[in-house]
Design a protein around this motif. Structure first.
Motif, PDB file in Angstrom:
ATOM      1  N   VAL A 137     -39.565  75.761  25.540  1.00 59.08           N
ATOM      2  CA  VAL A 137     -39.777  76.671  24.404  1.00 59.08           C
ATOM      3  C   VAL A 137     -41.013  77.517  24.706  1.00 59.08           C
ATOM      4  N   ARG A 197     -33.417  76.110  18.594  1.00 60.28           N
ATOM      5  CA  ARG A 197     -33.852  77.290  19.355  1.00 60.28           C
ATOM      6  C   ARG A 197     -34.683  78.238  18.515  1.00 60.28           C
ATOM      7  N   VAL A 229     -42.155  69.673  19.214  1.00 58.39           N
ATOM      8  CA  VAL A 229     -40.887  70.234  19.700  1.00 58.39           C
ATOM      9  C   VAL A 229     -39.908  69.086  19.923  1.00 58.39           C
ATOM     10  N   TYR A 240     -42.578  79.838  15.840  1.00 53.51           N
ATOM     11  CA  TYR A 240     -42.414  78.836  16.891  1.00 53.51           C
ATOM     12  C   TYR A 240     -41.509  77.739  16.355  1.00 53.51           C
TER      13      TYR A 240
END
Length: 460
Positions: A381, A67, A294, A17
């Protein structure tokens, strides 16, 4: 479907992740990959997993920081499995090779060498490439089109199989008294003259212990699915839901049957990203932190090179079809989502709110509030998290097996090493207790092909 699943680990040292590397104690420096690879390999082998899987990407760039950070700098997969062959003794080792750019003889030789050195634990994942920047890295002006890539991939498989079949099982005589080392009749040329691949052979490596090394393939195009269904031992799928996985597996098995292959010889493997902890609540807190970490378009981040454009509340509103003049577009990332806000997000927004609440333990008008940061991160995401304690993870695996959705799973870990170790130490014992993970003690000396329960496929 009954019996144990095939369970392997998809190794991404910086985590699967994008914000995983920011977790406290997470591995975050690829220069130290040797140490984390040793740890992952020993942990996976001790847990009785069937294989370690190494993907590949033949280029890099600043966009990957946000990404897919794990792609920025990573060990060549064939080098990784050769490195781990010497410090493991049971677990399978699968390396990815891109047939668009690789040489079939070199590939056959390195994988046969791995199989010999590891006692029959080698596997190869064949891909055709999806990164246009890879062309320039291999002296080409452009990435080949889909049809050309798969024409070459099909011939590449034929070349591998013929090269691995260079030596007959009884070709090596080694009769010192007579001075006879080999039976020359047992050494065969490949003699492949294809449109895309030409190779003479024979292969100058001893016959692989498995005979034919297991082949893995993934993809969604018709050509890709045809290659997986007709030639691969493992077909990797990406299915967002149980129903999608069932349909994909049935479709692949139907293609195999139409080609004259027994569908039972094709094993369909789905990805899974379990977030595991001692309790469901603790697992939810891990996901909440992953979402909170994130990077979003705030402060200096928005000015960074190649920063994604979808990491704003405004972009989320666009994606959900919110009116252009709706004031919620100006919401602060850390502002809680109100009941009224949630109602204005439409059906897709309601599904997003429900999903984030389920995986992160936050909600609208609750003690642990759902914020716009959570929603933007989860939308920008996405990940198919399976969250909870060992029983919750095992329930997911068991349901997918019993419903005929998959023959096994590629386990991804959001960050290393803590989440992989949570899976191997908490979830794996429960999977074994339920008969979903084979008992490693019963498979002493097993090859990867034995572990995968697939029959040998030899090119005619």
């Amino acid at each position: 479907m009954t019996g144990p699943l095939i369970i392997g680990a998809m190794v991404r040292t910086l985590g699967a992740y994008p914000s995983g590397w920011r977790q406290p104690g997470a591995h975050r420096d690829p220069a130290g990959d040797a140490d984390i690879l040793r740890r992952i390999a020993r942990e996976g082998e001790d847990a009785g997993l069937d294989y370690l899987f190494f993907g590949d990407w033949l280029a890099t760039g600043p966009d990957l920081e946000f990404r897919d950070p794990y792609l920025l700098a990573r060990i060549d997969p064939v080098s990784a499995v050769l490195f781990l062959a010497g410090i493991t003794s049971r677990i399978g080792l699968i390396a990815t090779v891109n047939t668009t750019y690789a040489d079939p003889y070199t590939t056959a030789r390195s994988l046969a060498s791995l199989d010999v050195l590891s006692g029959g634990r080698a596997g190869v994942n064949l891909v055709t490439g999806a990164e246009p920047r890879a062309a320039g890295n291999h002296g080409r002006d452009a990435h080949a089109d889909n049809e050309t890539r798969y024409d070459r991939a099909e011939e590449f498989v034929t070349a591998l199989r013929r090269l691995w079949d260079s030596w007959s099982d009884d070709a090596w005589i080694a009769d010192a008294a007579r001075g006879v080392l080999i039976d020359p009749e047992g050494l065969r040329a490949a003699d492949l003259e294809g449109e895309r691949v030409r190779v003479t052979g024979p292969l100058n490596v001893a016959r692989p212990p498995q005979g034919q090394i297991p082949i893995v393939h993934a993809g969604t195009s018709p050509r890709s699915r045809a290659l997986a269904a007709t030639e691969a031992d493992l077909a990797l799928i990406a299915a967002p839901s149980l129903a999608d996985a069932i349909a994909t597996r049935e479709g692949l098995r139907a293609i195999a049957a139409e080609a004259g292959r027994s569908p039972e010889t094709l094993k369909v493997i789905a990805p899974v990203l379990p977030v595991v902890a001692d309790t469901d609540a603790a697992a939810h807190r891990i996901v909440e932190r992953l979402l909170a970490l994130v990077p979003l378009a705030e402060g200096h981040q928005a000015a960074r090179t190649a920063f994604p454009t979808n990491r704003t509340v405004d972009a989320l509103a666009d994606a959900l079809g919110v009116a252009a003049d709706d004031p919620l577009r100006a919401a602060d990332f850390d502002q809680p989502v109100s009941v009224d806000d949630a109602a204005r997000l439409g059906e897709r927004g309601a599904a997003l709110v429900e999903r984030v609440s389920r995986i992160a333990g936050v909600g609208v008008s609750t003690g642990d509030p759902l914020t716009w940061r959570h929603l933007v991160a989860a939308h920008a995401v996405p990940a198919a998290f399976v969250v909870g304690d060992a029983h919750a993870i095992a329930d997911h695996f068991e349901t997918w097996r019993d419903e005929g959705a998959a023959d096994g799973f590629n386990v991804l870990s959001a960050f290393q090493p803590a989440q992989f170790e949570a899976f191997t130490r908490l979830a794996a014992p429960e999977l074994r207790r339920r008969g979903l993970l084979s008992d490693d003690d019963d498979r002493a000396g097993a090859t990867l092909r034995d572990r995968l329960r697939v029959t040998s496929r030899v090119d005619a």
